[in-house]
Scaffold this active site. Structure first.
Site, PDB file in Angstrom:
ATOM      1  N   SER A   1       0.839  -1.199   0.000  1.00  0.00           N
ATOM      2  CA  SER A   1       0.000   0.000   0.000  1.00  0.00           C
ATOM      3  C   SER A   1       0.878   1.254   0.000  1.00  0.00           C
ATOM      4  O   SER A   1       1.704   1.427  -0.896  1.00  0.00           O
ATOM      5  CB  SER A   1      -0.942  -0.053   1.210  1.00  0.00           C
ATOM      6  OG  SER A   1      -1.994   0.861   1.082  1.00  0.00           O
TER       7      SER A   1
ATOM      8  N   ASP B   1      -8.799  -4.978  -5.623  1.00  0.00           N
ATOM      9  CA  ASP B   1      -8.272  -4.241  -4.474  1.00  0.00           C
ATOM     10  C   ASP B   1      -9.105  -2.979  -4.261  1.00  0.00           C
ATOM     11  O   ASP B   1      -9.189  -2.131  -5.147  1.00  0.00           O
ATOM     12  CB  ASP B   1      -6.804  -3.874  -4.714  1.00  0.00           C
ATOM     13  CG  ASP B   1      -6.113  -3.309  -3.481  1.00  0.00           C
ATOM     14  OD1 ASP B   1      -6.754  -2.564  -2.721  1.00  0.00           O
ATOM     15  OD2 ASP B   1      -4.927  -3.617  -3.282  1.00  0.00           O
TER      16      ASP B   1
ATOM     17  N   HIS C   1      -7.023  -6.303  -0.211  1.00  0.00           N
ATOM     18  CA  HIS C   1      -5.997  -5.264  -0.291  1.00  0.00           C
ATOM     19  C   HIS C   1      -4.655  -5.876   0.047  1.00  0.00           C
ATOM     20  O   HIS C   1      -4.387  -6.195   1.200  1.00  0.00           O
ATOM     21  CB  HIS C   1      -6.338  -4.129   0.672  1.00  0.00           C
ATOM     22  CG  HIS C   1      -5.325  -3.013   0.667  1.00  0.00           C
ATOM     23  ND1 HIS C   1      -4.872  -2.441  -0.496  1.00  0.00           N
ATOM     24  CD2 HIS C   1      -4.688  -2.375   1.683  1.00  0.00           C
ATOM     25  CE1 HIS C   1      -4.003  -1.488  -0.200  1.00  0.00           C
ATOM     26  NE2 HIS C   1      -3.863  -1.436   1.111  1.00  0.00           N
TER      27      HIS C   1
END
Length: 514
Positions: A232, A455, A482
């Site tokens: 991320s 995602d 995710h």
């Protein structure tokens, strides 16, 4: 920047006598060392039990259950332009390699604001199941100002954070907007007042500074080049590191990419669309269950269930479930299919006038433990975001983005007119310090970018765009979650492990499915 080349590092280890329970290691300096920073790059590390590094119930649990990890503190300059000035420390956790070691594998879980130490401790179980455990020390670190790193950015007390979660800020009249902006300015002021070194600390909280800390850590650990896994926001750290220290890159896995081609407002709308897509997948699953409370048009049904909380939150013991918390809980559950049953339970409880599970999911998002203590994740998120991203002060653009967000994510439309209040960053007592423009790939070896088709937080196209921008290899995972690497998906894990160990990238166009 002048650098001092070092061909190899030496290691000295002293155990026992100087300090019981502490192992002193000096493995650096290694690789290239910027002039003036030699004492940091070659510093000795004191490894010890991780219990004193726990700052919340979450980290206490993570470290307590992993007796085979050890922790230390890394000293770095507060301001890299003033290397002889004030210093701060970075909390570091290590799970040692069990075989013939290649080096260290640094990891960051994203946020920004999440604890890399706690994340790495939580990864140990899955990490042991791969060949990486033999070849790399797993290294988790808390970026500056976060978790066990000192000083930590702290803006609100536990009680103030609880109260803030009940403050809806839904009045978009001129008076309501003015009140919200006043609160946001007060928050920015509290961040400066509540953090050691004040505005100077806030000015040096950005990704620009985090990657310099990572390079110091790389050298102190004895590695000439960096091996890294970033999730991320951690992909932004990896990208920034590769741009800043291209000569020091060995292998980077970037999973769940932040899109380098979008500005902040475009990214927000894309994320709204990503969460709507994940919500739609949740609905398909939910409506196959006998007790799904969302019937007919799911967006409408969800809003009918949650929007009454705008007027009347639900009592949960001595606390209350607000509308904001119900939405936060839903967002938290959409990060992974494994959380869908908990969201289903929470929505059924809400239908019955209860809010225990939704409040628990929201607490997990904000990293609040059962004793009511919050980690610094939310305050650190603001501190990094406000110096990494350009200030948003064009109210017409903000208003248009709010409209586009509602259109992209109709399940999150609370029915109130969109507003355009300036956020806390508009009042932040420190300048933006990040680079502008898309990242550049000059001198960077090919990296591995992993992107998941479903995602919600970092949509698939963001990974496609990052791989293209960095001239790197894209690995596609077909699923709804995710991030995915080292989370039990054999196809993805095999490709990533092979790349990290022998630097062999998967074939172009490789796709994996759950």
């Amino acid at each position: 920047m002048l650098v001092i080349p070092l061909l190899a590092s030496c290691t000295s280890i002293v155990e026992g006598d100087a300090k019981p329970g502490v192992t002193f290691e000096k493995r650096g300096p290694a690789g290239t060392v910027p002039a003036g920073l030699e004492k940091f790059y070659g510093q000795q590390l004191a490894w010890q039990d991780c219990a004193p590094f726990a700052t919340t119930g979450t980290s206490k649990q993570a470290y307590g259950s992993k007796r085979d990890v050890e922790c230390t503190r890394l000293e770095v300059p507060l301001d890299y332009t003033k290397p002889t000035g004030d210093t701060i420390t970075i909390g570091v956790l290590r799970y040692k390699a069990t075989g013939q070691k290649i080096g260290s594998l640094l990891t960051n879980p994203g946020g920004p604001g999440a604890s890399g130490m706690a994340s790495a401790a939580g990864m140990v179980g899955d990490y042991r199941k791969t060949d990486l455990a033999e070849r790399f020390d797993l290294i988790g670190f808390d970026p500056r100002g976060i978790g066990a790193s000192e000083p930590a950015v702290r803006c609100l007390s536990n009680a103030e954070r609880d109260a803030d979660r009940l403050d809806l800020d839904i009045d978009t009249s001129p008076a309501g907007i003015a009140q919200t902006e006043q609160e946001n300015k007060a928050y920015a002021d509290k961040c400066a007042a509540g953090t050691k070194f004040g505005a100077a600390m806030l000015a040096n909280m950005g990704t620009r500074d985090v990657v310099k800390d990572m390079d110091v850590l790389r050298s102190a650990l004895g590695d000439a080049k960096l091996s890294y896994v970033g999730y991320s926001y951690g992909t932004r750290i990896g990208t920034e590191y590769a741009e800043t220290f291209p000569q020091n890159v060995r292998a980077l896995v970037l999973d769940g990419a932040v899109d380098p081609t979008q500005d902040q407002l475009q990214s927000l709308v894309a994320q709204g669309a990503g969460f709507q897509k994940a919500f739609n997948e949740f609905i398909k699953w939910c409506q196959q269950e006998d007790d799904c409370p969302l019937t007919g048009d799911a967006n409408t049904s969800f809003r009918e269930l949650t929007t009454p909380l705008l007027q009347k939150p639900v009592d949960v013991g001595s606390r209350k479930l607000s509308y904001n918390d119900a939405i936060t809980a839903t967002i938290q559950a959409l990060y992974s299919e494994q959380l869908w049953p908990l969201l289903l339970q929470g929505l059924n409880e809400l239908k019955a006038g209860k809010g225990t599970m939704l409040l628990r999911l929201a607490d997990a998002y904000f990293d609040r433990d059962d004793q009511g203590n919050y980690s610094t994740i939310t305050d650190a998120f603001s501190a990094v975001h406000c110096v990494d991203d350009q200030r948003l002060t064009d109210k017409n653009a903000l208003l248009e983005t709010a409209r586009q967000y509602k259109a992209a994510a109709p399940f999150l439309d609370d029915g109130n007119p969109p507003g355009a209040a300036l956020d806390s960053c508009a009042f932040w007592p420190a300048p933006v310090s990040a680079r502008t423009g898309p990242p550049k790939a000059e001198g960077i070896p090919p990296l591995l970018v992993i992107s998941t088709t479903g995602d919600p937080a970092t949509p698939y196209e963001a990974g496609v765009n990052l791989a293209k921008t960095l001239n790197s290899r894209l690995l596609t995972f077909e699923g709804v979650q995710h991030t995915v690497f080292l989370q039990g998906q054999p196809c993805v894990d095999a490709a990533g492990v092979k790349y990290l160990i022998d630097q062999t990238l998967p074939a172009d166009g490789t796709r994996c499915a759950s």
